[in-house]
Enzyme design. Structure first.
Site, short mmCIF file in Angstrom:
data_model
loop_
_atom_site.label_atom_id
_atom_site.label_comp_id
_atom_site.label_asym_id
_atom_site.label_seq_id
_atom_site.Cartn_x
_atom_site.Cartn_y
_atom_site.Cartn_z
N ALA A 75 56.83 43.19 19.18
CA ALA A 75 55.81 43.67 18.24
C ALA A 75 54.57 44.09 19.00
O ALA A 75 54.32 43.63 20.13
CB ALA A 75 55.44 42.57 17.24
N SER A 77 50.71 43.44 19.23
CA SER A 77 50.19 42.10 18.94
C SER A 77 48.70 41.90 19.17
O SER A 77 48.24 40.75 19.24
CB SER A 77 50.96 41.07 19.78
N TYR A 141 47.20 43.81 12.02
CA TYR A 141 48.22 43.05 12.74
C TYR A 141 48.73 41.89 11.89
O TYR A 141 49.94 41.71 11.71
CB TYR A 141 47.65 42.54 14.06
#
Length: 359
Positions: A75, A77, A141
């Protein structure tokens, strides 16, 4: 057991790979190496170099062999970066994870461990933060991670997939045996930045925000040793044989940014030159984990809980790897045999993504 680990060449993912291997399990890693490192993995761990957006490649890997579970770390991040390019985080994290979950269901993978985040809670009303605290992400996020948690909710409700959503606090430190460490490019985490400042590798350390409503005006965070965090994943895997779980993973102790600086000074014996800088967008004042549910249901407990001990493992790894993983043998030297290709034809462009990049 046999596991697929996405983002397994990254900081947390590589430590989870070590924990799985130490537990006698076999692992295949899927990573685009945008932030991960081949040298972070044992040489004999198969690595698929590819992006989660590559449906054909991901499908080929899941079709080629049976995985008992998928552990998903891949991901974008960075909280601050997500405030700058919000739609990139929402798109990449959510859509790639949605595709991964859908393919897991298609290929009968019934257990899924998800690397979630304390950023789900924004600025929480109470500390420590319990699993039933109100979810109110303070950044794109955090929002993207919550969207994925909801995907997993429906994956269980409709398809019977059991999942563990592990909401991390601040992962820190390095493998006590020195096998893996922290090497982000660029580095954004406070402990390695403070260590590099103490070692004279950067001239000055910026502390973002000195006017928060905390004891010394700097942010307070719960630091969890990365090996303890990795072991929490193994504990969660046992729980999701029959149900889904959501756990906060932390030490339940908060340390301010200045506490971290003092700990690094104690461990290294060097004074750190630091200065206050503006707050970063999306940073809450305090984040401390309430991980009682994880402890009660699994018996897990942090073994490296003291801040100085966490810092010491990071410091020892940094001394042994002054250039990070560039200090280790090349990611291509002696590791080609560990590279993984599905054992049946897939498109040539997809096959190319599995091969090492040219020097």
């Amino acid at each position: 057991m046999h596991y697929l680990v996405t983002g397994g060449a990254g900081f947390v993912g590589s430590h989870v790979v070590l924990a799985l291997r130490d537990g006698g399990h076999s692992v295949v890693v899927f990573d685009n190496l945008s932030t991960g490192h081949r040298a972070a993995l044992p040489p004999d761990v198969p690595l698929v170099v590819g992006d989660l957006s590559d449906h054909a490649l991901l499908n080929a890997v899941l079709e080629s062999e049976r995985f008992d579970a998928v552990l998903h770390f891949a991901a974008l991040s960075l909280v601050g970066d997500s405030m700058r390019v919000p739609f990139r985080y929402l798109r990449d994290n959510y859509l790639n994870s949605l595709q991964l979950v859908e393919l897991c269901i298609q290929h009968s993978v019934r257990r899924f461990v998800f690397s979630s985040t304390a950023a789900l809670f924004g600025t929480p009303e109470q500390q420590p933060i319990m699993e039933n605290a109100t979810v109110n992400p303070g950044s794109p996020y955090g929002e993207s991670k919550f969207m994925i948690e909801r995907v997993l909710h429906w994956a269980e409700k409709i398809h019977g997939m059991h999942s563990a959503c592990l909401r991390y606090f601040n992962a820190a430190g390095s493998d006590p045996a020195g096998r893996a460490g922290e090497d982000h490019r660029p580095e954004t985490h406070l402990i390695p930045l403070a260590i590099d400042t103490a070692l004279g590798r950067r001239p000055r350390l910026s502390i973002f925000g000195s006017d928060y409503p905390t004891t010394d005006g700097t942010c307070v965070r719960d630091y969890i040793h990365v090996t303890d965090l990795a072991n929490a994943h193994l504990a969660a895997l046992e729980q999701i044989e029959t149900r889904s779980v959501t756990y906060n993973v932390g030490n339940t102790t908060g340390f301010s940014n200045l506490d971290v600086i003092r700990a690094v000074e104690r461990v290294t014996g060097q004074q750190i030159d630091w200065h206050p800088a503006d707050r970063r967008a999306g940073d809450p004042a305090i984040l401390i984990a309430g991980s009682q549910q994880l402890r009660a249901e699994t018996g897990w407990t942090p073994r490296i809980a003291a801040l100085d001990d966490i810092v010491e493992t990071a410091y020892r790894w940094r001394l042994a790897h002054p250039q990070g993983y560039d200090s280790a043998p090349s990611a291509r030297d002696g590791h080609e045999e560990a590279l993984y290709l599905p054992p049946f034809p897939i498109p040539a462009a997809t096959q190319a993504a599995c091969r090492p990049a040219p020097p």
